[in-house]
Write a protein that holds these residues in place. Structure first.
Motif, PDB file in Angstrom:
ATOM      1  N   ILE A 261       0.834  -1.177   0.000  1.00 16.22           N
ATOM      2  CA  ILE A 261       0.000   0.000   0.000  1.00 16.22           C
ATOM      3  C   ILE A 261       0.881   1.243   0.000  1.00 16.22           C
ATOM      4  CG2 ILE A 261      -1.886  -1.153   1.171  1.00 16.22           C
ATOM      5  CD1 ILE A 261      -1.084   0.232   3.736  1.00 16.22           C
ATOM      6  N   GLN A 262       0.343   2.345  -0.464  1.00 19.41           N
ATOM      7  CA  GLN A 262       1.069   3.609  -0.453  1.00 19.41           C
ATOM      8  C   GLN A 262       0.627   4.444   0.738  1.00 19.41           C
ATOM      9  OE1 GLN A 262       0.275   5.226  -4.384  1.00 19.41           O
ATOM     10  NE2 GLN A 262       2.219   4.413  -5.138  1.00 19.41           N
ATOM     11  N   LEU A 263       1.583   5.165   1.303  1.00 20.13           N
ATOM     12  CA  LEU A 263       1.320   5.938   2.511  1.00 20.13           C
ATOM     13  C   LEU A 263       1.730   7.391   2.297  1.00 20.13           C
ATOM     14  CD1 LEU A 263       2.880   3.398   5.027  1.00 20.13           C
ATOM     15  CD2 LEU A 263       0.465   3.601   4.402  1.00 20.13           C
ATOM     16  N   VAL A 264       0.902   8.323   2.742  1.00 20.26           N
ATOM     17  CA  VAL A 264       1.201   9.748   2.626  1.00 20.26           C
ATOM     18  C   VAL A 264       1.001  10.388   3.988  1.00 20.26           C
ATOM     19  CG1 VAL A 264       0.621  11.922   1.513  1.00 20.26           C
ATOM     20  CG2 VAL A 264       0.489   9.781   0.213  1.00 20.26           C
ATOM     21  N   GLU A 265       2.085  10.943   4.521  1.00 24.79           N
ATOM     22  CA  GLU A 265       2.027  11.615   5.814  1.00 24.79           C
ATOM     23  C   GLU A 265       1.749  13.103   5.642  1.00 24.79           C
ATOM     24  OE1 GLU A 265       5.568   8.647   6.117  1.00 24.79           O
ATOM     25  OE2 GLU A 265       4.757  10.072   4.662  1.00 24.79           O
ATOM     26  N   SER A 266       1.167  13.698   6.669  1.00 23.81           N
ATOM     27  CA  SER A 266       0.940  15.147   6.699  1.00 23.81           C
ATOM     28  C   SER A 266       0.858  15.592   8.145  1.00 23.81           C
ATOM     29  CB  SER A 266      -0.334  15.519   5.944  1.00 23.81           C
ATOM     30  OG  SER A 266      -1.461  14.918   6.552  1.00 23.81           O
ATOM     31  N   GLY A 267       0.894  16.916   8.337  1.00 20.89           N
ATOM     32  CA  GLY A 267       0.699  17.463   9.673  1.00 20.89           C
ATOM     33  C   GLY A 267       1.962  17.940  10.359  1.00 20.89           C
ATOM     34  N   GLY A 268       3.113  17.721   9.752  1.00 25.81           N
ATOM     35  CA  GLY A 268       4.343  18.197  10.349  1.00 25.81           C
ATOM     36  C   GLY A 268       4.461  19.707  10.248  1.00 25.81           C
ATOM     37  N   GLY A 269       5.480  20.239  10.914  1.00 26.25           N
ATOM     38  CA  GLY A 269       5.692  21.675  10.865  1.00 26.25           C
ATOM     39  C   GLY A 269       6.595  22.134  11.978  1.00 26.25           C
TER      40      GLY A 269
ATOM     41  N   SER B 231      -6.405  -4.334   7.318  1.00 28.20           N
ATOM     42  CA  SER B 231      -5.760  -5.548   7.804  1.00 28.20           C
ATOM     43  C   SER B 231      -4.292  -5.348   8.146  1.00 28.20           C
ATOM     44  CB  SER B 231      -5.891  -6.654   6.754  1.00 28.20           C
ATOM     45  OG  SER B 231      -5.179  -6.323   5.583  1.00 28.20           O
ATOM     46  N   TYR B 232      -3.789  -4.117   8.029  1.00 30.69           N
ATOM     47  CA  TYR B 232      -2.392  -3.830   8.284  1.00 30.69           C
ATOM     48  C   TYR B 232      -2.176  -3.280   9.690  1.00 30.69           C
ATOM     49  CZ  TYR B 232      -0.755  -4.375   3.461  1.00 30.69           C
ATOM     50  OH  TYR B 232      -0.389  -4.873   2.241  1.00 30.69           O
ATOM     51  N   ALA B 233      -1.135  -3.746  10.340  1.00 27.93           N
ATOM     52  CA  ALA B 233      -0.642  -3.059  11.522  1.00 27.93           C
ATOM     53  C   ALA B 233       0.103  -1.809  11.045  1.00 27.93           C
ATOM     54  CB  ALA B 233       0.298  -3.965  12.314  1.00 27.93           C
ATOM     55  N   MET B 234       0.014  -0.750  11.817  1.00 27.42           N
ATOM     56  CA  MET B 234       0.609   0.525  11.421  1.00 27.42           C
ATOM     57  C   MET B 234       1.533   1.036  12.512  1.00 27.42           C
ATOM     58  SD  MET B 234      -0.797   0.955   8.468  1.00 27.42           S
ATOM     59  CE  MET B 234      -0.321   2.656   8.129  1.00 27.42           C
ATOM     60  N   ALA B 235       2.452   1.902  12.108  1.00 23.05           N
ATOM     61  CA  ALA B 235       3.389   2.445  13.083  1.00 23.05           C
ATOM     62  C   ALA B 235       3.925   3.784  12.615  1.00 23.05           C
ATOM     63  CB  ALA B 235       4.542   1.477  13.320  1.00 23.05           C
ATOM     64  N   TRP B 236       4.473   4.508  13.555  1.00 19.94           N
ATOM     65  CA  TRP B 236       5.216   5.723  13.280  1.00 19.94           C
ATOM     66  C   TRP B 236       6.654   5.515  13.741  1.00 19.94           C
ATOM     67  CZ3 TRP B 236       3.434   9.894  10.625  1.00 19.94           C
ATOM     68  CH2 TRP B 236       2.049  10.022  10.464  1.00 19.94           C
ATOM     69  N   PHE B 237       7.570   5.936  12.887  1.00 22.37           N
ATOM     70  CA  PHE B 237       8.993   5.976  13.205  1.00 22.37           C
ATOM     71  C   PHE B 237       9.484   7.397  12.967  1.00 22.37           C
ATOM     72  CE2 PHE B 237      10.405   1.510  13.640  1.00 22.37           C
ATOM     73  CZ  PHE B 237       9.243   0.860  13.243  1.00 22.37           C
ATOM     74  N   ARG B 238      10.659   7.688  13.474  1.00 22.18           N
ATOM     75  CA  ARG B 238      11.248   8.986  13.195  1.00 22.18           C
ATOM     76  C   ARG B 238      12.756   8.833  13.025  1.00 22.18           C
ATOM     77  NH1 ARG B 238      10.623  12.060  19.065  1.00 22.18           N
ATOM     78  NH2 ARG B 238      12.400  11.039  20.116  1.00 22.18           N
TER      79      ARG B 238
ATOM     80  N   LYS C 107     -11.006   4.063   9.924  1.00 20.78           N
ATOM     81  CA  LYS C 107     -11.031   3.264   8.703  1.00 20.78           C
ATOM     82  C   LYS C 107     -10.278   3.914   7.560  1.00 20.78           C
ATOM     83  CE  LYS C 107     -15.486   5.111   7.133  1.00 20.78           C
ATOM     84  NZ  LYS C 107     -14.944   5.769   5.919  1.00 20.78           N
ATOM     85  N   ASP C 108      -9.919   5.197   7.738  1.00 24.83           N
ATOM     86  CA  ASP C 108      -9.280   5.914   6.639  1.00 24.83           C
ATOM     87  C   ASP C 108      -7.839   6.311   6.894  1.00 24.83           C
ATOM     88  OD1 ASP C 108     -12.417   7.543   6.302  1.00 24.83           O
ATOM     89  OD2 ASP C 108     -11.632   5.950   5.014  1.00 24.83           O
ATOM     90  N   GLN C 109      -7.499   6.606   8.144  1.00 27.54           N
ATOM     91  CA  GLN C 109      -6.179   7.164   8.418  1.00 27.54           C
ATOM     92  C   GLN C 109      -5.625   6.663   9.750  1.00 27.54           C
ATOM     93  OE1 GLN C 109      -5.162  11.173   7.256  1.00 27.54           O
ATOM     94  NE2 GLN C 109      -7.290  11.624   6.721  1.00 27.54           N
ATOM     95  N   VAL C 110      -4.337   6.936   9.898  1.00 23.85           N
ATOM     96  CA  VAL C 110      -3.642   6.684  11.155  1.00 23.85           C
ATOM     97  C   VAL C 110      -3.124   8.031  11.657  1.00 23.85           C
ATOM     98  CG1 VAL C 110      -1.743   5.491  12.278  1.00 23.85           C
ATOM     99  CG2 VAL C 110      -2.952   4.407  10.379  1.00 23.85           C
ATOM    100  N   TYR C 111      -3.186   8.227  12.960  1.00 24.77           N
ATOM    101  CA  TYR C 111      -2.808   9.515  13.546  1.00 24.77           C
ATOM    102  C   TYR C 111      -1.750   9.330  14.627  1.00 24.77           C
ATOM    103  CZ  TYR C 111      -7.272  10.653  11.386  1.00 24.77           C
ATOM    104  OH  TYR C 111      -8.301  10.802  10.489  1.00 24.77           O
ATOM    105  N   LEU C 112      -0.969  10.390  14.810  1.00 19.72           N
ATOM    106  CA  LEU C 112      -0.040  10.444  15.926  1.00 19.72           C
ATOM    107  C   LEU C 112      -0.208  11.795  16.604  1.00 19.72           C
ATOM    108  CD1 LEU C 112       2.267   8.971  17.456  1.00 19.72           C
ATOM    109  CD2 LEU C 112       3.855  10.332  16.066  1.00 19.72           C
TER     110      LEU C 112
ATOM    111  N   SER D 294      -3.392   4.207   0.962  1.00 15.54           N
ATOM    112  CA  SER D 294      -4.248   3.898  -0.176  1.00 15.54           C
ATOM    113  C   SER D 294      -4.224   2.406  -0.403  1.00 15.54           C
ATOM    114  CB  SER D 294      -3.753   4.624  -1.429  1.00 15.54           C
ATOM    115  OG  SER D 294      -2.457   4.175  -1.772  1.00 15.54           O
ATOM    116  N   GLY D 295      -5.346   1.854  -0.810  1.00 16.63           N
ATOM    117  CA  GLY D 295      -5.405   0.413  -1.030  1.00 16.63           C
ATOM    118  C   GLY D 295      -6.524  -0.205  -0.239  1.00 16.63           C
ATOM    119  N   PRO D 296      -7.127  -1.229  -0.782  1.00 16.33           N
ATOM    120  CA  PRO D 296      -8.315  -1.820  -0.156  1.00 16.33           C
ATOM    121  C   PRO D 296      -8.034  -2.631   1.086  1.00 16.33           C
ATOM    122  CG  PRO D 296      -7.684  -3.060  -2.097  1.00 16.33           C
ATOM    123  CD  PRO D 296      -6.784  -1.855  -2.046  1.00 16.33           C
TER     124      PRO D 296
END
Length: 124
Positions: free
Chosen positions: A1-9, A30-37, A73-78, A24-26
Motif C-alpha cells: 500500500i502507499q502511505l502519505v504523511e501530513s501534519g508536520g511543521g 488488515s495492516y498493523a501501522m506504526a510511526w517511526f522517526r 477506517k481511513d487514516q492513522v494519527y499520531l 491507499s489500497g483496499p
C-alpha cells in the motif's frame, strides 16, 4: 500500500502536533501501522505502533504518555504533546501485513510499506 504523511511543521517547545497518515489500497484495515522517526545523523527509531484492529497500541517507554497513536477506517494519527527539541525529526508512517504483536512492532524490518515522511521541528 502507499502511505502519505501530513501534519508536520514548526512548533515551539511544549507545543503539540497531530500527524496524519493516509494509506491507499483496499487492504489497509488488515495492516498493523506504526510511526517511526529519524533525526539527522541518527538511526530510525520506533515512535508508536497500533494493531490492525486498533485495539492494541505500543510505545517505547520513553514516550509513553506524550504520544498517542490512533486509527480509523481511513487514516492513522499520531498525537504528540509536550514536544521538546529532541523530538525534531522526519516522521515516517509504516505498514505491516504480518506484525500481530508488540514484539515485532518496534523493528523497521517488520514493515514493508513506508511513506516519504513529514518534518517536525521543535524550536523557539
Amino acid at each position: 500500500i502507499q502511505l502519505v504523511e501530513s501534519g508536520g511543521g514548526l512548533v515551539q517547545p511544549g507545543g503539540s502536533l497531530r500527524l496524519s497518515c493516509a494509506p491507499s489500497g483496499p487492504t489497509f484495515s488488515s495492516y498493523a501501522m506504526a510511526w517511526f522517526r529519524q533525526a539527522p545523523g541518527k538511526e530510525r527509531e520506533f515512535v508508536a505502533g497500533i494493531s490492525w484492529s486498533g485495539d492494541d497500541s505500543y510505545y517505547p517507554n520513553s514516550r509513553k504518555g506524550r504520544f498517542t497513536i490512533s486509527r480509523n477506517k481511513d487514516q492513522v494519527y499520531l498525537q504528540m504533546n509536550s514536544l521538546t527539541p529532541e523530538d525534531t525529526a522526519l516522521y515516517y508512517c509504516a505498514a505491516s501485513p504480518s506484525c500481530y504483536s508488540g514484539r515485532c512492532a518496534p523493528f523497521p524490518s517488520s514493515y514493508d510499506s513506508w511513506g516519504q515522511g513529514t518534518q517536525v521541528t521543535v524550536s523557539s
